[in-house]
Design a protein around this motif. Sequence first.
Motif, PDB file in Angstrom:
ATOM      1  N   HIS A  21       0.826  -1.209   0.000  1.00 49.41           N
ATOM      2  CA  HIS A  21       0.000   0.000   0.000  1.00 49.41           C
ATOM      3  C   HIS A  21       0.859   1.258   0.000  1.00 49.41           C
ATOM      4  N   ALA A  22       0.258   2.325  -0.532  1.00 43.76           N
ATOM      5  CA  ALA A  22       0.949   3.609  -0.619  1.00 43.76           C
ATOM      6  C   ALA A  22       0.773   4.377   0.683  1.00 43.76           C
ATOM      7  N   THR A  23       1.823   5.055   1.088  1.00 46.31           N
ATOM      8  CA  THR A  23       1.785   5.948   2.245  1.00 46.31           C
ATOM      9  C   THR A  23       2.341   7.297   1.788  1.00 46.31           C
ATOM     10  N   SER A  24       2.358   8.261   2.676  1.00 44.50           N
ATOM     11  CA  SER A  24       2.916   9.571   2.313  1.00 44.50           C
ATOM     12  C   SER A  24       4.424   9.504   2.073  1.00 44.50           C
ATOM     13  N   GLU A  25       5.087   8.495   2.593  1.00 48.55           N
ATOM     14  CA  GLU A  25       6.543   8.339   2.444  1.00 48.55           C
ATOM     15  C   GLU A  25       6.947   7.490   1.246  1.00 48.55           C
ATOM     16  N   GLY A  26       6.087   6.569   0.807  1.00 44.71           N
ATOM     17  CA  GLY A  26       6.428   5.682  -0.296  1.00 44.71           C
ATOM     18  C   GLY A  26       5.545   4.449  -0.310  1.00 44.71           C
ATOM     19  N   LEU A  27       5.942   3.463  -1.080  1.00 48.96           N
ATOM     20  CA  LEU A  27       5.193   2.221  -1.217  1.00 48.96           C
ATOM     21  C   LEU A  27       5.709   1.205  -0.197  1.00 48.96           C
ATOM     22  N   VAL A  28       4.833   0.772   0.710  1.00 49.94           N
ATOM     23  CA  VAL A  28       5.194  -0.190   1.748  1.00 49.94           C
ATOM     24  C   VAL A  28       4.757  -1.580   1.289  1.00 49.94           C
ATOM     25  N   THR A  29       5.651  -2.555   1.385  1.00 50.58           N
ATOM     26  CA  THR A  29       5.348  -3.922   0.984  1.00 50.58           C
ATOM     27  C   THR A  29       5.638  -4.875   2.134  1.00 50.58           C
TER      28      THR A  29
END
Length: 55
Positions: A21-29
């Motif tokens: 999922h996308a967050t304000s910092e980047g794509l978290v996997t």
Amino acid sequence: MTECPVCAWPESEPYEVISRHATSEGLVTYSRCACGEVRVSIRRYGAAETLGPGR
């Protein structure tokens, strides 16, 4: 390149992606390694990439 500390599976080739999922910092996997170890990684956005409205 980084590897799993348990079995040396390359982090760049996740065995199974559990969630992404996308967050304000980047794509978290969240992924699972071939040995069962769960890993969390973030791919930070570049200067041109941002999370815009409606995403």
